[in-house]
Design a protein around this motif. Structure first.
Motif, mmCIF file in Angstrom:
data_model
loop_
_atom_site.group_PDB
_atom_site.id
_atom_site.type_symbol
_atom_site.label_atom_id
_atom_site.label_comp_id
_atom_site.label_asym_id
_atom_site.label_seq_id
_atom_site.Cartn_x
_atom_site.Cartn_y
_atom_site.Cartn_z
ATOM 1 N N PHE A 113 26.793 -2.036 -20.217
ATOM 2 C CA PHE A 113 27.236 -2.720 -19.644
ATOM 3 C C PHE A 113 28.536 -3.877 -20.278
ATOM 4 N N VAL A 114 28.241 -3.722 -21.241
ATOM 5 C CA VAL A 114 29.126 -4.391 -21.689
ATOM 6 C C VAL A 114 30.478 -3.907 -21.609
ATOM 7 N N SER A 115 31.083 -2.621 -21.273
ATOM 8 C CA SER A 115 32.200 -2.275 -21.547
ATOM 9 C C SER A 115 32.456 -2.301 -19.712
ATOM 10 N N VAL A 116 31.524 -2.594 -19.240
ATOM 11 C CA VAL A 116 32.592 -2.846 -17.250
ATOM 12 C C VAL A 116 32.318 -4.346 -17.682
ATOM 13 N N ALA A 117 31.624 -4.931 -18.793
ATOM 14 C CA ALA A 117 31.869 -6.641 -18.037
ATOM 15 C C ALA A 117 32.856 -6.845 -19.107
ATOM 16 N N ARG A 118 33.461 -6.264 -19.867
ATOM 17 C CA ARG A 118 34.862 -6.648 -20.254
ATOM 18 C C ARG A 118 35.690 -6.133 -19.040
ATOM 19 N N ALA A 119 35.918 -5.390 -19.011
ATOM 20 C CA ALA A 119 36.505 -4.269 -17.449
ATOM 21 C C ALA A 119 37.267 -5.601 -16.337
ATOM 22 N N LEU A 120 35.963 -5.947 -15.648
ATOM 23 C CA LEU A 120 36.171 -7.350 -15.074
ATOM 24 C C LEU A 120 36.540 -8.202 -15.986
ATOM 25 N N ASN A 121 36.133 -8.615 -17.342
ATOM 26 C CA ASN A 121 37.033 -9.448 -16.998
ATOM 27 C C ASN A 121 38.176 -9.970 -17.369
ATOM 28 N N ARG A 122 39.308 -8.078 -18.025
ATOM 29 C CA ARG A 122 40.179 -8.172 -18.228
ATOM 30 C C ARG A 122 40.995 -8.551 -16.229
ATOM 31 N N TRP A 123 39.633 -8.151 -15.463
ATOM 32 C CA TRP A 123 40.323 -7.673 -14.224
ATOM 33 C C TRP A 123 40.929 -9.255 -13.661
ATOM 34 N N ARG A 124 39.737 -10.272 -13.633
ATOM 35 C CA ARG A 124 38.861 -11.341 -13.505
ATOM 36 C C ARG A 124 40.642 -12.616 -14.040
#
Length: 113
Positions: free
Chosen positions: A60-71
């Motif tokens: 989940f942290v991996s997905v959250a970090r990818a979303l943060n980078r995209w945002r």
């Protein structure tokens, strides 16, 4: 045998990524790949985890970090829908026969989100 499914629904400005089953490394990798491949016209990502049975915290942290980078890169917005059992319980539960002390009728409208 796969224990997860990740699918994408996208329109011109918005994308929804649906994750079902087990959110572990393979599902996180697939989700992160989809996030990275989104078109530049996408300004909003919604990640729907409501059909997830188990969540591996590091995935989940991996997905959250990818979303943060995209945002941060696109200056877009991100929404995550969590499974119902993960949501905090409301302190404002009212039983059917319990008197309404708020002096206003209960809201029966349902959100489509």
């Amino acid at each position: 045998m796969e224990f997860y499914e990740v699918s994408l629904e996208a329109h011109r400005h918005c994308a929804t990524i649906y994750v079902m089953g087990l959110l572990a490394d393979p599902a996180a990798l697939r989700t992160n790949t989809l996030i990275g491949l989104l078109l530049p016209t996408i300004s909003t990502i919604r990640v729907d985890l409501r059909a997830v049975e188990l969540i591996d915290p590091s995935s989940f942290v991996s997905v959250a970090r990818a979303l943060n980078r995209w945002r941060d890169k696109r200056r877009g917005s991100v929404t995550i829908e969590f499974p119902a059992r993960s949501r905090p319980r409301s302190n404002h539960l009212r039983l059917v026969r319990q008197p309404n002390t708020l002096r206003s009728p209960p809201d029966t409208a349902m959100s489509c989100r």
